[in-house]
Motif scaffolding. Structure first.
Motif, PDB file in Angstrom:
ATOM      1  N   ASN A 161      53.019  43.197  13.752  1.00  0.00           N
ATOM      2  CA  ASN A 161      53.214  41.956  13.009  1.00  0.00           C
ATOM      3  C   ASN A 161      52.775  40.787  13.889  1.00  0.00           C
ATOM      4  O   ASN A 161      53.598  40.101  14.491  1.00  0.00           O
ATOM      5  N   SER A 181      49.239  29.935  12.580  1.00  0.00           N
ATOM      6  CA  SER A 181      50.167  29.818  13.714  1.00  0.00           C
ATOM      7  C   SER A 181      49.602  30.414  14.995  1.00  0.00           C
ATOM      8  O   SER A 181      50.125  30.159  16.085  1.00  0.00           O
ATOM      9  N   THR A 182      48.547  31.246  14.882  1.00  0.00           N
ATOM     10  CA  THR A 182      47.956  31.849  16.079  1.00  0.00           C
ATOM     11  C   THR A 182      46.943  30.931  16.758  1.00  0.00           C
ATOM     12  O   THR A 182      46.497  31.227  17.870  1.00  0.00           O
ATOM     13  N   GLY A 185      53.762  36.783  12.497  1.00  0.00           N
ATOM     14  CA  GLY A 185      55.111  36.248  12.333  1.00  0.00           C
ATOM     15  C   GLY A 185      55.652  36.341  10.932  1.00  0.00           C
ATOM     16  O   GLY A 185      56.516  35.554  10.534  1.00  0.00           O
ATOM     17  N   GLY A 210      50.656  32.366   8.737  1.00  0.00           N
ATOM     18  CA  GLY A 210      50.774  33.146   9.962  1.00  0.00           C
ATOM     19  C   GLY A 210      49.500  33.121  10.788  1.00  0.00           C
ATOM     20  O   GLY A 210      49.543  32.995  12.014  1.00  0.00           O
ATOM     21  N   GLN A 251      67.450  36.949  13.132  1.00  0.00           N
ATOM     22  CA  GLN A 251      66.599  35.829  13.534  1.00  0.00           C
ATOM     23  C   GLN A 251      67.367  34.514  13.498  1.00  0.00           C
ATOM     24  O   GLN A 251      67.251  33.681  14.414  1.00  0.00           O
ATOM     25  N   ARG A 274      61.654  33.136  22.929  1.00  0.00           N
ATOM     26  CA  ARG A 274      60.835  32.600  21.841  1.00  0.00           C
ATOM     27  C   ARG A 274      60.201  33.700  21.000  1.00  0.00           C
ATOM     28  O   ARG A 274      59.750  33.457  19.886  1.00  0.00           O
ATOM     29  N   LEU A 275      60.175  34.935  21.537  1.00  0.00           N
ATOM     30  CA  LEU A 275      59.611  36.042  20.758  1.00  0.00           C
ATOM     31  C   LEU A 275      60.239  37.351  21.205  1.00  0.00           C
ATOM     32  O   LEU A 275      60.730  37.472  22.340  1.00  0.00           O
ATOM     33  N   ARG A 323      59.937  34.165  16.857  1.00  0.00           N
ATOM     34  CA  ARG A 323      58.918  35.069  16.314  1.00  0.00           C
ATOM     35  C   ARG A 323      59.300  36.520  16.590  1.00  0.00           C
ATOM     36  O   ARG A 323      59.655  36.867  17.724  1.00  0.00           O
ATOM     37  N   ILE A 324      59.269  37.342  15.545  1.00  0.00           N
ATOM     38  CA  ILE A 324      59.573  38.765  15.663  1.00  0.00           C
ATOM     39  C   ILE A 324      58.275  39.549  15.501  1.00  0.00           C
ATOM     40  O   ILE A 324      57.665  39.548  14.436  1.00  0.00           O
ATOM     41  N   CYS A 325      57.847  40.209  16.566  1.00  0.00           N
ATOM     42  CA  CYS A 325      56.634  41.026  16.539  1.00  0.00           C
ATOM     43  C   CYS A 325      57.034  42.486  16.323  1.00  0.00           C
ATOM     44  O   CYS A 325      57.015  43.304  17.248  1.00  0.00           O
TER      45      CYS A 325
END
Length: 599
Positions: free
Chosen positions: A361, A17-18, A364, A14, A338, A322-323, A345-347
């Motif tokens: 979160n 991914s940032t 991700g 994760g 999802q 996308r999120l 991506r779920i924040c």
């Protein structure tokens, strides 16, 4: 591989991914460091900066209209000058009563540009409840949308009742007697930035956000510019990481922090576009997403359930989202939601209007309410007395690693508690002498599970968890098991009192789209839950009652309990697990009351 190693592996992935958004996260970190309560900065100043640097960028879309940052800033300025000319000054409250529409956001921005406080009233409230909310904030003026006139006039706070407050009308044509024409007067006002905006400091209040009132009359929590801008940095830039070409669709009401703070600040963190929905509709949701070409949206957990309950469509994945950002997405729905809708991506975040910290979160990870770098603790909780447990030394006791307990957060200069307008209600949320003499912590009122590496998972509200057979029952876990049973579309679990019994027995209110099979349900729950957590009573409902922000109303359900005389819906009882749930009537109720039927 151990659970700890799996979590660490997922966390490292994760974090990696940032990296494409490194510049954005760097700005977020820098802003969290530099934002201090006395910093001369505010929501209005941030808006003015965007209007100056990207004047032609679309800031807001609502139905068939759109406003650039320059246009919306000028619109808000004209309203601000109009209110100021009639006496609204820094630190005063202006009550706003609107349904979701562009004018509501423009008025809120205008009020905070003056250093005044926008009290975001709930247009679903009426009579005593709405009057109570208005009375809490000592409003200097009230601005009402034409669609909310009946709501306002169900209270004594309106011109015909002789109230001395100035009332502003936002609507077409001439306003009713006693109301000032906001649109007409604002059209003649200057569009330049009010000088008051540059004087505001972050510690000053900007909004009053009202609790939903699910357990009593609402309370008004204070939202400061400091907390709002920390959301912009911590949630918007560190976690959501929107880009200027993103469009975030928000169908949630503007009087709720998920919309006004989390969504709007995430948009303003990037200078992106907010697409405001008038109201949430499960059947039209994805059509609205495509209409605005949205790349993100905000949610509350039940919103996701409503979308999943819609019949599957071939175009479920035909969108550019996308999120998503929100809270309350339950673990049992996470993967289904999802995968069905193709959400990248779920924040998920955890927070409350009055809380001094938030979790988000940002990496991700699945089924987590997120991470918080500030001081927090998870402590042992006595469900029977609904109090945190203190050890022999008088201090609270931290739960073991991975355990469930009460979430508390330390109150510091960098993480202040702004509280409610009611000082007594504010003090009730504080815990003192927690781990050492003189310290002070915020009581979240929520039970969470520590997941390691600073992450938590929401388990239940303190008032919802109940004790039965000497064990704590978390309603969310029981609801999760019920929601996996075929035909259950909604499940609400709560505790009810039985004669001569300690604790409370479980009861479930269910809505179904198929016939009820009591034997199959009992087998299903017995396989998934410990015996003490299996509900003893089931109530079938045509529809569940919810607040305007989709929270289930449990107060009335708890009051009615399992008494057939108070309920005109089918009731069932679990006398024998082998036979399953059987019809429950007045005769069986009488057996329980006289002690002939025990569990």
């Amino acid at each position: 591989m151990s659970d700890d190693r799996v979590r660490l592996r997922d966390l490292l992935r994760g974090v990696a991914s940032t990296l494409p958004d490194f510049a954005i996260t760097q700005r977020g970190l820098w802003n969290l460091i530099r934002f201090k309560p006395d910093t001369p900065l505010s929501i209005g100043l941030r808006y003015e900066q965007l209007a100056a640097s990207t004047p032609a960028q679309i800031a807001l879309r609502f139905e068939d209209r759109a406003w650039t940052y320059a246009e919306l800033n000028a619109w808000a300025n004209r309203i601000a000058h109009t209110l100021a000319a009639r006496g609204v000054t820094r630190g005063q409250a202006v009550a706003l009563l609107f349904e979701n529409r562009a004018e509501a956001l423009a008025c809120a921005l205008a009020v905070v540009k003056l250093g005044a406080i926008a009290a975001m009233l709930n247009p679903q409230q009426r009579g005593e409840v709405l009057a109570h909310s208005i009375g809490l904030v000592d409003a200097r003026a009230i601005v009402v949308g034409e669609e909310c006139r009946a709501a306002l006039e169900s209270t004594a706070h309106h011109p015909q009742a002789g109230s001395a407050l100035p009332f502003w009308w936002d609507g077409e044509g001439e306003p009713p007697a006693g109301y000032r024409p906001l649109r007409g007067e604002a059209a003649l006002a200057p569009a330049d930035n009010p000088p008051q905006t540059a004087q505001i400091r972050l510690r000053e209040p900007c909004f009053y956000i009202f609790t939903s009132g699910t357990t009593g009359l609402p309370k008004a929590s204070r939202m400061t510019h400091y907390r709002w801008m920390r959301s912009l940095a911590g949630v918007g830039q560190l976690a959501v990481r929107m880009h200027r070409d993103d469009v975030l669709y928000c169908p949630l009401p503007l009087y709720h922090n998920n919309a006004l703070t989390v969504s709007w600040s995430a948009v303003l963190s990037a200078g992106a576009t907010l697409a405001l929905g008038r109201k949430f509709s499960a059947s039209r949701f994805w059509d609205e997403i495509r209409r605005y070409d949205a790349t993100a949206f905000c949610y509350i957990g039940e919103l996701c359930r409503y979308l999943l309950n819609q019949p599957a469509r071939p175009d479920d994945r035909e969108h550019r989202v996308r999120l998503v950002i929100g809270n309350g997405l339950r673990a049992e729905l996470w993967d289904r939601f999802q995968q069905r809708f193709g959400i990248g991506r779920i924040c998920e975040f955890y927070g409350a209007s009055e809380a001094n910290l938030a979790f988000v979160n940002g990496f991700g990870l699945a089924r987590t309410a997120g991470f918080c770098p500030m001081p927090f603790a998870i402590v042992e909780f006595d469900a029977a007395h609904e109090l945190p447990r203190r050890g022999a030394d008088g201090h609270l006791v931290r739960v073991a690693k991975g355990g469930v307990g009460l979430l508390i957060t330390e109150i510091t200069e960098r993480a202040p508690f702004d509280g409610y307008t009611d000082k007594k209600a504010s003090e009730a949320k504080l815990l003192r002498d927690v781990f050492k003499r003189g310290d002070c912590w915020f009581n979240s009122g929520d039970l969470v599970r520590g997941q390691g590496w600073g992450h938590i998972q929401f388990v239940d509200r303190v008032g919802d968890t109940f004790r039965w057979k000497g064990e704590n029952v978390a309603t969310t876990e029981v609801e999760g098991a019920l929601n996996h049973f075929p035909g259950v579309t909604e499940a609400v679990v709560y505790g009810v009192q039985l004669p001569d019994c300690d604790g409370r027995a479980g009861m479930a209110a269910l809505t179904l789209d198929t016939a009820f099979d009591g034997a199959a349900l009992a087998r299903h729950l017995s396989e998934r839950l410990p015996a003490y957590a299996v509900p003893l009573f089931v109530r079938l409902r045509r529809a569940q009652e919810t607040t305007a922000t989709f929270k289930f109303r449990k107060v009335e359900l708890k009051q009615q309990g399992y008494d057939p005389a108070q309920i005109d819906e089918p009731l069932y009882v679990l006398r024998d697990r082998a036979r399953g749930y059987e019809p429950f009537d007045a005769a069986a109720y009488a057996e329980i009351r006289r002690g002939a039927l025990r569990f």
